[in-house]
Write a protein that holds these residues in place. Structure first.
Motif, PDB file in Angstrom:
ATOM      1  N   ASP A 196       0.835  -1.202   0.000  1.00 12.56           N
ATOM      2  CA  ASP A 196       0.000   0.000   0.000  1.00 12.56           C
ATOM      3  C   ASP A 196       0.868   1.249   0.000  1.00 12.56           C
ATOM      4  N   VAL A 197       0.245   2.379  -0.345  1.00 12.33           N
ATOM      5  CA  VAL A 197       0.979   3.636  -0.266  1.00 12.33           C
ATOM      6  C   VAL A 197       0.561   4.340   1.020  1.00 12.33           C
ATOM      7  N   GLY A 198       1.489   5.154   1.524  1.00 10.62           N
ATOM      8  CA  GLY A 198       1.198   5.859   2.762  1.00 10.62           C
ATOM      9  C   GLY A 198       2.386   5.828   3.700  1.00 10.62           C
ATOM     10  N   THR A 199       2.214   6.436   4.865  1.00 11.87           N
ATOM     11  CA  THR A 199       3.296   6.523   5.841  1.00 11.87           C
ATOM     12  C   THR A 199       2.776   6.217   7.234  1.00 11.87           C
ATOM     13  N   VAL A 200       3.586   5.490   7.994  1.00 16.94           N
ATOM     14  CA  VAL A 200       3.243   5.257   9.397  1.00 16.94           C
ATOM     15  C   VAL A 200       4.154   6.148  10.229  1.00 16.94           C
ATOM     16  N   LEU A 201       3.560   6.994  11.040  1.00 11.10           N
ATOM     17  CA  LEU A 201       4.350   7.867  11.904  1.00 11.10           C
ATOM     18  C   LEU A 201       4.270   7.335  13.332  1.00 11.10           C
ATOM     19  N   VAL A 202       5.434   7.117  13.938  1.00  8.93           N
ATOM     20  CA  VAL A 202       5.448   6.618  15.310  1.00  8.93           C
ATOM     21  C   VAL A 202       5.876   7.748  16.244  1.00  8.93           C
ATOM     22  N   GLY A 203       5.077   8.015  17.253  1.00 13.18           N
ATOM     23  CA  GLY A 203       5.380   9.006  18.292  1.00 13.18           C
ATOM     24  C   GLY A 203       6.099  10.247  17.813  1.00 13.18           C
ATOM     25  N   GLU A 204       7.397  10.273  18.092  1.00 10.83           N
ATOM     26  CA  GLU A 204       8.279  11.393  17.780  1.00 10.83           C
ATOM     27  C   GLU A 204       8.183  11.869  16.320  1.00 10.83           C
ATOM     28  N   GLU A 205       8.010  10.906  15.399  1.00 14.34           N
ATOM     29  CA  GLU A 205       7.953  11.261  13.969  1.00 14.34           C
ATOM     30  C   GLU A 205       6.766  12.167  13.653  1.00 14.34           C
ATOM     31  N   ALA A 206       5.648  11.921  14.337  1.00 14.81           N
ATOM     32  CA  ALA A 206       4.445  12.738  14.121  1.00 14.81           C
ATOM     33  C   ALA A 206       4.700  14.181  14.566  1.00 14.81           C
ATOM     34  N   VAL A 207       5.547  14.337  15.590  1.00 17.27           N
ATOM     35  CA  VAL A 207       5.900  15.673  16.076  1.00 17.27           C
ATOM     36  C   VAL A 207       6.879  16.320  15.100  1.00 17.27           C
ATOM     37  N   ARG A 208       7.842  15.525  14.629  1.00 19.38           N
ATOM     38  CA  ARG A 208       8.868  16.042  13.728  1.00 19.38           C
ATOM     39  C   ARG A 208       8.269  16.594  12.423  1.00 19.38           C
ATOM     40  N   VAL A 209       7.271  15.903  11.870  1.00 18.38           N
ATOM     41  CA  VAL A 209       6.664  16.394  10.616  1.00 18.38           C
ATOM     42  C   VAL A 209       5.702  17.559  10.865  1.00 18.38           C
ATOM     43  N   GLY A 210       5.399  17.812  12.131  1.00 14.11           N
ATOM     44  CA  GLY A 210       4.553  18.968  12.449  1.00 14.11           C
ATOM     45  C   GLY A 210       3.076  18.664  12.603  1.00 14.11           C
ATOM     46  N   LEU A 211       2.759  17.379  12.644  1.00 11.23           N
ATOM     47  CA  LEU A 211       1.353  16.998  12.766  1.00 11.23           C
ATOM     48  C   LEU A 211       0.860  17.192  14.205  1.00 11.23           C
ATOM     49  N   ILE A 212       1.700  16.766  15.142  1.00  9.19           N
ATOM     50  CA  ILE A 212       1.341  16.769  16.567  1.00  9.19           C
ATOM     51  C   ILE A 212       2.295  17.722  17.284  1.00  9.19           C
ATOM     52  N   ASN A 213       1.838  18.303  18.408  1.00  6.49           N
ATOM     53  CA  ASN A 213       2.666  19.283  19.112  1.00  6.49           C
ATOM     54  C   ASN A 213       3.771  18.677  19.976  1.00  6.49           C
ATOM     55  N   GLU A 214       3.488  17.563  20.661  1.00 10.11           N
ATOM     56  CA  GLU A 214       4.439  17.080  21.658  1.00 10.11           C
ATOM     57  C   GLU A 214       4.301  15.579  21.901  1.00 10.11           C
ATOM     58  N   VAL A 215       5.433  14.949  22.267  1.00  9.74           N
ATOM     59  CA  VAL A 215       5.385  13.548  22.683  1.00  9.74           C
ATOM     60  C   VAL A 215       5.182  13.544  24.191  1.00  9.74           C
ATOM     61  N   GLY A 216       4.278  12.735  24.668  1.00  8.80           N
ATOM     62  CA  GLY A 216       4.033  12.696  26.115  1.00  8.80           C
ATOM     63  C   GLY A 216       2.952  11.704  26.462  1.00  8.80           C
ATOM     64  N   GLY A 217       2.384  11.906  27.629  1.00  7.34           N
ATOM     65  CA  GLY A 217       1.336  10.995  28.084  1.00  7.34           C
ATOM     66  C   GLY A 217       0.215  11.769  28.728  1.00  7.34           C
ATOM     67  N   VAL A 218      -0.503  11.087  29.579  1.00 10.31           N
ATOM     68  CA  VAL A 218      -1.676  11.710  30.186  1.00 10.31           C
ATOM     69  C   VAL A 218      -1.290  12.890  31.088  1.00 10.31           C
ATOM     70  N   GLY A 219      -0.137  12.756  31.749  1.00  2.77           N
ATOM     71  CA  GLY A 219       0.322  13.840  32.615  1.00  2.77           C
ATOM     72  C   GLY A 219       0.618  15.100  31.826  1.00  2.77           C
TER      73      GLY A 219
END
Lengths: 69, 236
Positions: free
Chosen positions: B194-217
């Motif tokens: 298939d085509v597409g990309t899997v972003l794991v944790g830090e990678e999602a932040v690096r590409v600018g999709l998500i703001n921060e890696v963390g948890g519930v705290g």
């Protein structure tokens, strides 16, 4: 239209099966669609209300069992 | 059943039977009213116009949308944490939830745990601030032709239009650019067959999709921060 990583065949598995019969009943002042589960109890399928706060009540979440006497 | 403070459960039930003639009473429980933060979980498939077979675990949009209205309306609810562990689902229902989240004045923080795939991505970025756990994954892939769309020549154009809606929403509400997002969406060699990309944790932040890696705290402290900032602004 679905946008999902799950293959469409897996999502639609069991689609042909008839859904369980449901009824509408006012429980605790809220109209809801229920799936009867035997005597005097039923599973909440959905709430039919225009009061948004009804949707936050923990005892009415879809899947929860309501009883009446 | 909610419990009134200081009264045993049986007494509360008896009281409601006496007063209202029934055991179940529709009311927002006292705990709900005093909790400043609410938590909304988006799990499994996001169910839209079609009821999915019971084997699927689903998030029902006709239930979530009034909940969001209730949260927005209730002055006692100061913030909302949206926990995502979804495999995607109905585009319109997903975008509806995302648009609702985006336009809420109540501070919102999203937390991607496990997975926030496909239509989960616009929901994750719709919150005021987004957090992803280190092991969580997000799959960015094109919208595919499923058996639900009849194969007419217009189909491709239609799919493209639906895809543009999703892309536009993500780009407008995150730091990722259209080019990067499109590139990830159509990348080959990353996914099996298939085509597409899997972003794991830090990678999602690096590409600018998500703001921060963390948890519930992380997510909750950010929410508290936003709430206190808002009350300071309200005073001024």
């Amino acid at each position: 239209m679905l946008y999902t990583v799950v293959p469409i065949d897996d999502v639609l598995e069991g689609m042909e099966e008839e859904p369980a019969p449901t009824m509408e009943l006012i429980v605790g002042g809220v109209l809801m669609e229920l799936e009867p589960q035997g005597d005097f109890q039923a599973k909440v399928v959905r709430i039919i209300s225009s009061d948004p706060q009804d949707y936050l009540a923990s005892q009415h979440q879809p899947g929860s069992i309501v009883r009446w006497t | 059943m909610s419990e009134k403070p200081g009264l045993p459960q049986e007494e509360v039930t008896l009281q409601t039977i006496k007063e209202l003639g029934q055991a179940e009473v529709a009311q927002v429980s006292p705990e709900v009213e005093t909790q400043p933060f609410h938590c909304l979980t988006i799990i499994g498939q996001i169910e839209g116009h079609m009821v999915l077979p019971p084997r699927n675990k689903t998030t029902k949009y006709e239930h979530v949308i009034p909940q969001l209205v209730a949260i927005e309306q209730n002055p006692k609810i100061k913030g909302l944490l949206v926990v995502l562990n979804t495999v995607g689902g109905d585009i319109e229902a997903g975008l509806a939830i995302a648009e609702m989240l985006k336009t809420m004045s109540t501070p919102t923080v999203s937390l991607v745990l496990g997975g926030g795939h496909s239509i989960g991505a616009p929901i994750a970025v719709a919150a005021d601030y987004s957090v992803i756990s280190a092991t969580a994954t997000m799959t960015i892939h094109p919208i595919r032709l499923s058996g639900l769309v009849i194969g007419v020549p217009q189909t491709y154009e239609y799919l493209d239009k639906m895809q543009d809606r999703v892309i536009r929403f993500i780009v407008e509400h995150s730091r990722v650019s259209t080019e990067v997002l499109r590139d990830m969406m159509f990348r080959t060699g990353e996914l099996v067959r298939d085509v597409g990309t899997v972003l794991v944790g830090e990678e999602a932040v690096r590409v600018g999709l998500i703001n921060e890696v963390g948890g519930v705290g992380t997510a909750l402290s950010r929410l508290s921060q936003m709430v206190s900032q808002r009350s300071v602004e309200g005073v001024q």
